[in-house]
Scaffold this motif. Structure first.
Motif, PDB file in Angstrom:
ATOM      1  N   LYS A  64      13.557 -19.074  -0.641  1.00  0.00           N
ATOM      2  CA  LYS A  64      12.813 -20.040   0.167  1.00  0.00           C
ATOM      3  C   LYS A  64      11.455 -20.380  -0.415  1.00  0.00           C
ATOM      4  O   LYS A  64      10.815 -21.329   0.035  1.00  0.00           O
ATOM      5  CB  LYS A  64      12.590 -19.473   1.579  1.00  0.00           C
ATOM      6  N   PRO A  66      -0.916 -20.159   5.543  1.00  0.00           N
ATOM      7  CA  PRO A  66      -1.027 -21.385   4.735  1.00  0.00           C
ATOM      8  C   PRO A  66      -1.410 -21.083   3.292  1.00  0.00           C
ATOM      9  O   PRO A  66      -0.993 -21.798   2.374  1.00  0.00           O
ATOM     10  CB  PRO A  66      -2.139 -22.172   5.442  1.00  0.00           C
ATOM     11  N   GLN A 108       0.937 -21.003   0.249  1.00  0.00           N
ATOM     12  CA  GLN A 108       1.337 -22.183  -0.517  1.00  0.00           C
ATOM     13  C   GLN A 108       0.874 -22.084  -1.966  1.00  0.00           C
ATOM     14  O   GLN A 108       1.573 -22.527  -2.875  1.00  0.00           O
ATOM     15  CB  GLN A 108       0.785 -23.452   0.146  1.00  0.00           C
ATOM     16  N   ASP A 116       3.227 -22.416  -5.270  1.00  0.00           N
ATOM     17  CA  ASP A 116       2.986 -23.479  -6.240  1.00  0.00           C
ATOM     18  C   ASP A 116       2.629 -22.983  -7.628  1.00  0.00           C
ATOM     19  O   ASP A 116       2.977 -23.624  -8.625  1.00  0.00           O
ATOM     20  CB  ASP A 116       1.820 -24.367  -5.760  1.00  0.00           C
ATOM     21  N   ILE A 174      -9.074 -23.503   3.217  1.00  0.00           N
ATOM     22  CA  ILE A 174      -8.267 -24.331   2.327  1.00  0.00           C
ATOM     23  C   ILE A 174      -8.663 -25.787   2.519  1.00  0.00           C
ATOM     24  O   ILE A 174      -8.690 -26.276   3.651  1.00  0.00           O
ATOM     25  CB  ILE A 174      -6.760 -24.143   2.614  1.00  0.00           C
ATOM     26  N   ASN A 184      -8.671 -29.910   0.518  1.00  0.00           N
ATOM     27  CA  ASN A 184      -8.273 -30.697  -0.637  1.00  0.00           C
ATOM     28  C   ASN A 184      -9.415 -31.612  -1.049  1.00  0.00           C
ATOM     29  O   ASN A 184     -10.361 -31.844  -0.293  1.00  0.00           O
ATOM     30  CB  ASN A 184      -6.982 -31.472  -0.374  1.00  0.00           C
ATOM     31  N   ALA A 230      16.480 -25.215   5.644  1.00  0.00           N
ATOM     32  CA  ALA A 230      16.759 -23.770   5.625  1.00  0.00           C
ATOM     33  C   ALA A 230      15.549 -22.990   5.120  1.00  0.00           C
ATOM     34  O   ALA A 230      15.295 -21.876   5.557  1.00  0.00           O
ATOM     35  CB  ALA A 230      17.973 -23.485   4.748  1.00  0.00           C
ATOM     36  N   LYS A 231      14.810 -23.600   4.218  1.00  0.00           N
ATOM     37  CA  LYS A 231      13.666 -22.898   3.644  1.00  0.00           C
ATOM     38  C   LYS A 231      12.439 -22.916   4.538  1.00  0.00           C
ATOM     39  O   LYS A 231      11.479 -22.197   4.269  1.00  0.00           O
ATOM     40  CB  LYS A 231      13.274 -23.549   2.305  1.00  0.00           C
ATOM     41  N   TYR A 275       5.901 -32.763   1.503  1.00  0.00           N
ATOM     42  CA  TYR A 275       5.370 -31.482   1.968  1.00  0.00           C
ATOM     43  C   TYR A 275       5.199 -30.479   0.833  1.00  0.00           C
ATOM     44  O   TYR A 275       4.589 -29.440   1.014  1.00  0.00           O
ATOM     45  CB  TYR A 275       6.305 -30.879   3.026  1.00  0.00           C
ATOM     46  N   GLU A 276       5.769 -30.810  -0.301  1.00  0.00           N
ATOM     47  CA  GLU A 276       5.712 -29.888  -1.432  1.00  0.00           C
ATOM     48  C   GLU A 276       4.269 -29.568  -1.770  1.00  0.00           C
ATOM     49  O   GLU A 276       3.455 -30.462  -1.979  1.00  0.00           O
ATOM     50  CB  GLU A 276       6.350 -30.528  -2.658  1.00  0.00           C
ATOM     51  N   GLY A 277       3.979 -28.291  -1.851  1.00  0.00           N
ATOM     52  CA  GLY A 277       2.653 -27.879  -2.291  1.00  0.00           C
ATOM     53  C   GLY A 277       1.553 -28.088  -1.271  1.00  0.00           C
ATOM     54  O   GLY A 277       0.384 -27.974  -1.606  1.00  0.00           O
ATOM     55  N   GLN A 278       1.903 -28.385  -0.027  1.00  0.00           N
ATOM     56  CA  GLN A 278       0.881 -28.644   0.989  1.00  0.00           C
ATOM     57  C   GLN A 278       0.669 -27.399   1.858  1.00  0.00           C
ATOM     58  O   GLN A 278       1.531 -27.073   2.668  1.00  0.00           O
ATOM     59  CB  GLN A 278       1.293 -29.820   1.875  1.00  0.00           C
ATOM     60  N   PRO A 279      -0.463 -26.737   1.716  1.00  0.00           N
ATOM     61  CA  PRO A 279      -0.702 -25.552   2.563  1.00  0.00           C
ATOM     62  C   PRO A 279      -0.636 -25.885   4.046  1.00  0.00           C
ATOM     63  O   PRO A 279      -0.222 -25.064   4.857  1.00  0.00           O
ATOM     64  CB  PRO A 279      -2.113 -25.110   2.170  1.00  0.00           C
ATOM     65  N   GLN A 305       2.292 -25.218   6.453  1.00  0.00           N
ATOM     66  CA  GLN A 305       2.528 -23.945   7.132  1.00  0.00           C
ATOM     67  C   GLN A 305       2.471 -24.100   8.640  1.00  0.00           C
ATOM     68  O   GLN A 305       3.219 -23.448   9.369  1.00  0.00           O
ATOM     69  CB  GLN A 305       1.514 -22.894   6.657  1.00  0.00           C
ATOM     70  N   ARG A 356       5.799 -25.270   9.749  1.00  0.00           N
ATOM     71  CA  ARG A 356       6.767 -24.166   9.705  1.00  0.00           C
ATOM     72  C   ARG A 356       6.611 -23.263  10.930  1.00  0.00           C
ATOM     73  O   ARG A 356       7.581 -22.793  11.505  1.00  0.00           O
ATOM     74  CB  ARG A 356       6.529 -23.287   8.471  1.00  0.00           C
ATOM     75  N   ASP A 357       5.359 -23.020  11.294  1.00  0.00           N
ATOM     76  CA  ASP A 357       5.077 -22.007  12.314  1.00  0.00           C
ATOM     77  C   ASP A 357       5.212 -22.513  13.745  1.00  0.00           C
ATOM     78  O   ASP A 357       5.598 -21.767  14.640  1.00  0.00           O
ATOM     79  CB  ASP A 357       3.638 -21.491  12.151  1.00  0.00           C
ATOM     80  N   GLU A 378      -6.047 -37.533   4.196  1.00  0.00           N
ATOM     81  CA  GLU A 378      -5.347 -36.297   3.828  1.00  0.00           C
ATOM     82  C   GLU A 378      -6.304 -35.135   3.596  1.00  0.00           C
ATOM     83  O   GLU A 378      -5.898 -34.070   3.150  1.00  0.00           O
ATOM     84  CB  GLU A 378      -4.456 -36.561   2.606  1.00  0.00           C
ATOM     85  N   SER A 379      -7.559 -35.352   3.929  1.00  0.00           N
ATOM     86  CA  SER A 379      -8.565 -34.323   3.675  1.00  0.00           C
ATOM     87  C   SER A 379      -8.569 -33.323   4.824  1.00  0.00           C
ATOM     88  O   SER A 379      -9.054 -33.610   5.917  1.00  0.00           O
ATOM     89  CB  SER A 379      -9.927 -34.990   3.505  1.00  0.00           C
ATOM     90  N   ILE A 380      -8.015 -32.185   4.569  1.00  0.00           N
ATOM     91  CA  ILE A 380      -7.833 -31.185   5.633  1.00  0.00           C
ATOM     92  C   ILE A 380      -8.431 -29.873   5.175  1.00  0.00           C
ATOM     93  O   ILE A 380      -8.501 -29.599   3.976  1.00  0.00           O
ATOM     94  CB  ILE A 380      -6.331 -31.052   5.983  1.00  0.00           C
ATOM     95  N   SER A 381      -8.864 -29.106   6.119  1.00  0.00           N
ATOM     96  CA  SER A 381      -9.474 -27.814   5.826  1.00  0.00           C
ATOM     97  C   SER A 381      -8.774 -26.760   6.667  1.00  0.00           C
ATOM     98  O   SER A 381      -8.551 -26.963   7.853  1.00  0.00           O
ATOM     99  CB  SER A 381     -10.962 -27.878   6.165  1.00  0.00           C
ATOM    100  N   ILE A 382      -8.427 -25.668   6.042  1.00  0.00           N
ATOM    101  CA  ILE A 382      -7.687 -24.615   6.738  1.00  0.00           C
ATOM    102  C   ILE A 382      -8.503 -23.332   6.689  1.00  0.00           C
ATOM    103  O   ILE A 382      -8.931 -22.912   5.607  1.00  0.00           O
ATOM    104  CB  ILE A 382      -6.303 -24.402   6.093  1.00  0.00           C
TER     105      ILE A 382
END
Lengths: 709, 709
Positions: A363, A594, A597, A601, A680, A682, B362-363, B590-594, B597, B600-601, B676-680
């Motif tokens: 996964k 998160p 990721q 990657d 995190i 971008n 599935a992943k 979604y590839e490579g996007q923290p 998560q 997913r959750d 798309e500027s997000i902070s986690i």
């Protein structure tokens, strides 16, 4: 993937042979300069015929006059009364491609002198010393040509001196003949006290420190800020070299690891060459990491294509044993018949658990699963004096179905990493090696992690002596025949043989992550990896097993923890190089994170690597470009000190705009107080941009930087 | 999972029947008060025998005297000359459990009066009006009992008035008989101009707006800050109700959706009850969302266990068609024999593509894959006038192997969501329904997304008329028999029937995410969802299909974009309730996007839901507790205005410490400039903590909050 060394440019510029016929006219000194002429090696024989050398960097002495010689069991020593009979000068400039590595193409550019020496007395014994001057340092080796009267040499001591020019700051581990799993010490040369450590309770399964010596690579910084690191290259059929420290004279002298069983250091038939003795030299600390001197001093690939191995990340049934969540062995029941034994419910290597890890790997862009404790023998191991004949490398425990696990892995695109713990009983391993590797080949399993925990059997041998060097190398060569790559733990140090045998993919040989789980000394301090990057890592790939997210090890290990932030753990995937990188924590520790990721990657194979900044033991920032893509990854780590790190994005392509995902310590992060506090973001970046980031105490920074489509 | 309604507490406190034998002593007014006595409904008949009601909240008039009546095709109207013959008063207090929903347990607590009315003249026709007063609003319905002389009623108009007390601020969409897919307008009541919109180019496939009316739920805020919302509950065998606006008198009057084909609004045999007319009342805007009035006015579960459906996230071959990356249909070739047609390389619903989505699901903790464009008919659809007999709900295109896809899904633990686009030809769907649902049942496919794009065939019927209400409901009931759950698009509005038929899991019925991909009016503005939460969402689960990460739709849709930040998209998984939540973007987005998560959750089924703050059309913050765990998720969104939102963590358990992962707009985020500027970040939180976060213009905030183990 590049399948084999690709000759980009091989220009043998000139070869000059100077033969001196008249003894009276004997040349007594020679100089070889690096291609950029900054590094000079002076070689000579003094009035007593003693060979010596010195090294200059930009006209400043780096290694002052240092003598060279040998003591033999079966011959008089080589130490004086020598004359130069011939000097052969070569210039070499060739680029070669790594099958996998820190960068795609390496330029091997040096000037060399091969000095033929002969005894002036009756015996007229001969040996050669070959000096290579690189822009990034020097290497020299001894060569013993075929000659009359000398068939075999039994070396009792190699006396290679490194005469230092000052009391440099030194990052060192003791010259332990069995283990490199020591914390690095930072002292002046005059403060090196390895024998004091010998008395300490290291907790190591095997340790022997007979002299006040250090293991290599050992890295120093002079008062003028020059960085030098001592090591060796191409350690084949010879003993590992430690460096004995003369604190008064500020001099290092080679001290080979011996065999108490055989009573000597090295036995070789002529002709033979010793490994290269190397000194990497750089004005900035980062230059040591970028140096490819060690690799260049090794022979090109001898095993051809290795298409059966590709760099990858892996998870494993491993950390859970270190945490005590599960066990390697199945039982303490000593019944002879394995079928009669009672099995522990805590056995980690079960078919079911392996499948759980395979599912997790499938996964998350993780290529393989390592399964430790799968084979019989573990249940007899603890406390055993005689470890020979115990481990069996083909027989699974009843609760582990090897074929089923391999099949399930293949169905899910996940490889299995085999595990062979020898318990430092190499004769037992050698007996079964062919069978064990044939089984792997039949199953299509292409990577094995080997282990050599404990004092070597037979007694009197040490991990780093000639006998074990040959064992490690023979396993490597035999594995290649079976299309198997080796990740050795409790190994001999890396000396660049991965160039010649690219199935030698990684190794431990340092105080790894697991010490954080169980060492009673508080684990690895925050500075650990910022020293490792400039010391141990100079010898090659490091299987450090980064990526612990559950920093406090709850609920398994009260009182122990990893002494870094999570962002630091992420950065290690870039800072610490290995073509296999473990994703070491339990799968459940990554759930819902998160920051995971970045691990999904991050690449494991590289076209370019650049050290952006760093100081040994303080911090280091490395940018690496993923093999075959335009993606960059950047890692930066700091020691226990908070600091600001500026990244100059000069490494990016001019015509591209990039999106960077920045995994950084949150404002309140701290290795002890808030280790899991990560932020995190971008950011769009392009060439010319400069950004400053704060690293927390024990913190780190990881960036994935990809072109905007 | 809770399998069916569970009676927690059912206390029928008292039932009083007042029978008035003497016409002279007729009672002309009655009051019913909510259990907390804040809400009063006064009902009466005036001197002309006209039934009226009014509503008070804390002694302030909310609905002024409003008359009630009917016009029939086959009978004189019911409008005046009535008397009260009996008033039955009931108090009710019962808790029931949702099988899935915004919260585990709902308290259904109300006081009711059932008023029996009879014509004073010759005919003595009868009808009843039942009023329920809840703490969170009111509901009333008409009941036509069996009576002599009236077998069937053909309703030409229901005249239910809602006489407003002021020119309230109103969030409204036009009273379109075919579509709810309009942007919400914010005006005073006197500014409602639905007929102007009828002239606009809406781009809707079907639209009919005959009056200056609005669709429900329609939400208003009075000058004194009271929030009221008008809607209906339990819409069964009746026409949908729009509300006609009298801008001068500030009065709304029910305007049922009619049938031009049949020439009436509703035809029913006696006895029957109308749907409930509802007014939700709350001092704060959030109270409207927390109100469970609509559900409480529906009957308990009639279909028993629905263990075959569990709330889940899903991906789909869907957004790629809206982006133009692929197509629903396979070809424009009109050959009659499907086998002779040439297939487009852009066909989205291929076995291979479906498997790609299954792998992705599935992943990533995603339960299902929706596949649109899998069945024959699409290739004939564009421009077709006669859409009957075109779609086939059992025959796959040759490049799509339905059984193989379902099998592959099962192997990977991923369900398939069937797709039935009827193209608004319900008779064709009804003909095949049994066969289509039987196929699904045989395959073990338990969810279908239905679609009703275009004007209804037969002509003269509208999506929201009685004939279509019956179609939608019959499909729902038949689906339940086949263990199938329905997610309807271009549906009738939700009226709480999910309580009675929990297989009615979700629906569209709003201007969804896809308008951002292709609408030429700039898509949904940043405020869209902060209105939806207080309007459309009051009617039940919303299949909005959130989670677009590639906000600018590069490289597919130049000039179009999603008008929110990515953090806003995340927040929608909490703010917008649905037991199936699409993860709408392309897997590659979604590839490579923290930040992925969070998706997913995030949970999809809840034990509790709390609106922490919000103002209609401005912002809203909702906290929901995952079913069966101690995990909380919080979502907050804002309109085009930047703002600070304070979260008071009073909803957490007292004895626990929680780790919050905070997905917030980065400092430079903006729905247009930096969407798309997000902070986690992560943060430890506990009860009593208060944290303030900045939301960017068009921005959002998403938190996952889990107890520290």
């Amino acid at each position: 993937m590049i399948k084999k060394d690709l000759l980009i440019a091989a220009i043998l510029i000139f070869t000059i042979s100077i033969s001196c016929d008249s003894p009276e006219k004997n040349q007594t000194e020679a100089i070889v300069k690096s291609p950029d002429e900054d590094v000079h090696i002076r070689f000579g024989v003094d009035d007593y015929g003693k060979p010596y050398y010195s090294v200059l960097y930009k006209d400043n002495v780096v290694i002052d006059t240092s003598f060279l010689g040998f003591e033999f069991k079966n011959h008089p020593p080589f130490d004086d009364n020598f004359k130069i009979t011939e000097i052969e000068e070569t210039a070499f400039n060739q680029s070669w491609d790594m099958i996998w590595g820190e960068q795609k193409t390496i330029n091997n550019k040096y000037r060399e002198i091969a000095v033929r020496l002969q005894e002036k007395g009756e015996s007229q014994r001969k040996f050669d010393i070959i000096f290579r001057a690189y822009d990034d340092g020097i290497g020299f080796r001894y060569h013993f040509p075929e000659q009359e009267g000398v068939d075999t040499l039994i070396i009792m001591d190699e006396i290679t001196e490194f005469n230092l020019t000052g009391d440099h700051t030194t990052w060192w581990i003791p010259g332990d003949w069995d283990s490199y799993e020591w914390l690095y010490n930072t002292t002046k040369v005059s403060g090196i006290n390895a024998l004091e450590l010998a008395k300490s309770k290291s907790g190591l399964a095997a340790s022997y420190i007979p002299e006040n010596a250090v293991n290599t690579p050992v890295t120093m910084r002079t008062d003028s800020g020059l960085h030098i690191s001592f090591h060796e290259a191409a350690l084949i059929d010879y003993a590992g070299m430690t460096l004995k420290v003369n604190k008064d004279e500020l001099k290092l002298t080679s001290e080979l690891v011996g065999s108490d069983r055989l009573g000597y250091k090295v036995l070789r038939k002529l002709p033979f060459s010793t490994p290269w003795r190397t000194i990497q030299i750089s004005e900035d600390a980062g230059g040591l990491i970028e140096s490819k001197l060690i690799l260049n001093l090794n022979e090109p690939n001898k095993i051809g294509e290795v298409s059966w191995f590709e760099p990858m990340k892996y998870v494993g049934i491993w950390w859970e044993m270190h945490l005590g969540k599960s066990k390697w062995d199945t039982t303490r029941d000593m019944s002879k018949n394995i079928k009669d034994k009672k099995f522990s419910s805590k056995h980690g290597a079960t078919t079911e658990n392996a499948k759980r890890y395979i599912d997790f790997a499938a996964k998350n862009n993780i290529g393989a699963v390592l399964i430790e404790g799968w084979n019989t023998g573990w249940e007899q191991r603890p406390g055993m004096d005689d470890r020979e004949g115990v481990f069996d490398f083909v027989t699974s425990y009843p609760d582990y179905d090897l074929k089923e696990v391999v099949k399930y892995g293949k169905e899910n695109g996940v490889e299995i990493i085999m595990h062979h713990e020898t318990s430092a009983a190499p004769r037992t391993y050698e007996q079964q090696m062919d069978t064990a590797y044939s089984l792997m080949e039949a199953l299509g399993v292409h990577v094995v992690k080997t282990g050599y925990v404990g004092p070597i059997i037979p007694k009197g041998e040490y991990h780093h002596g000639q006998w074990m060097v040959n064992h490690y190398n023979n396993a490597m060569i035999k594995a290649a025949e079976h299309e198997i790559a080796i990740n050795a733990h409790e190994p001999i140090k890396g000396t660049g043989l991965r160039r010649t045998y690219p199935n030698m993919i990684s190794r431990e040989g340092l105080r790894g992550q697991e010490f954080n789980a169980w060492a009673s000394d508080g684990g690895n301090p925050p500075e650990h990896l910022s020293i490792i990057a400039f010391t141990r890592m100079l010898s090659g790939p490091v299987d450090f097993t980064p990526g612990i997210f559950n920093i406090k090890l709850d609920p398994y290990k009260e009182g122990n923890q990893v002494n870094t932030t999570v962002a630091h753990q992420l950065a290690l995937y870039v800072v610490i190089y290995s073509p296999i990188q473990m994703v070491a924590d339990l799968p459940e520790s990554y759930e819902g994170q998160p920051a995971f990721q970045f691990i999904r990657d991050v690449a494991v194979d590289w076209d370019q690597s650049k050290v952006l900044n760093g100081e040994v033991g303080d911090y280091v920032t490395i940018a690496r470009k993923e093999k075959g893509t335009n993606n960059w990854f950047v890692g930066s780590i700091t020691d226990e000190n908070e600091r600001e790190v500026t990244i100059q994005f000069d490494f990016l392509d001019e015509d591209k705009t990039y999106e960077a995902i920045i995994y950084r310590d949150a404002d309140d992060a701290h290795w002890n107080d808030k280790p899991e506090s990560i932020s995190i973001n971008n950011m769009v970046v392009k060439i010319g941009d400069q950004k400053t980031f704060r690293l927390a105490p024990g913190g780190g920074l990881a960036l994935s930087v990809k072109p905007v489509k």
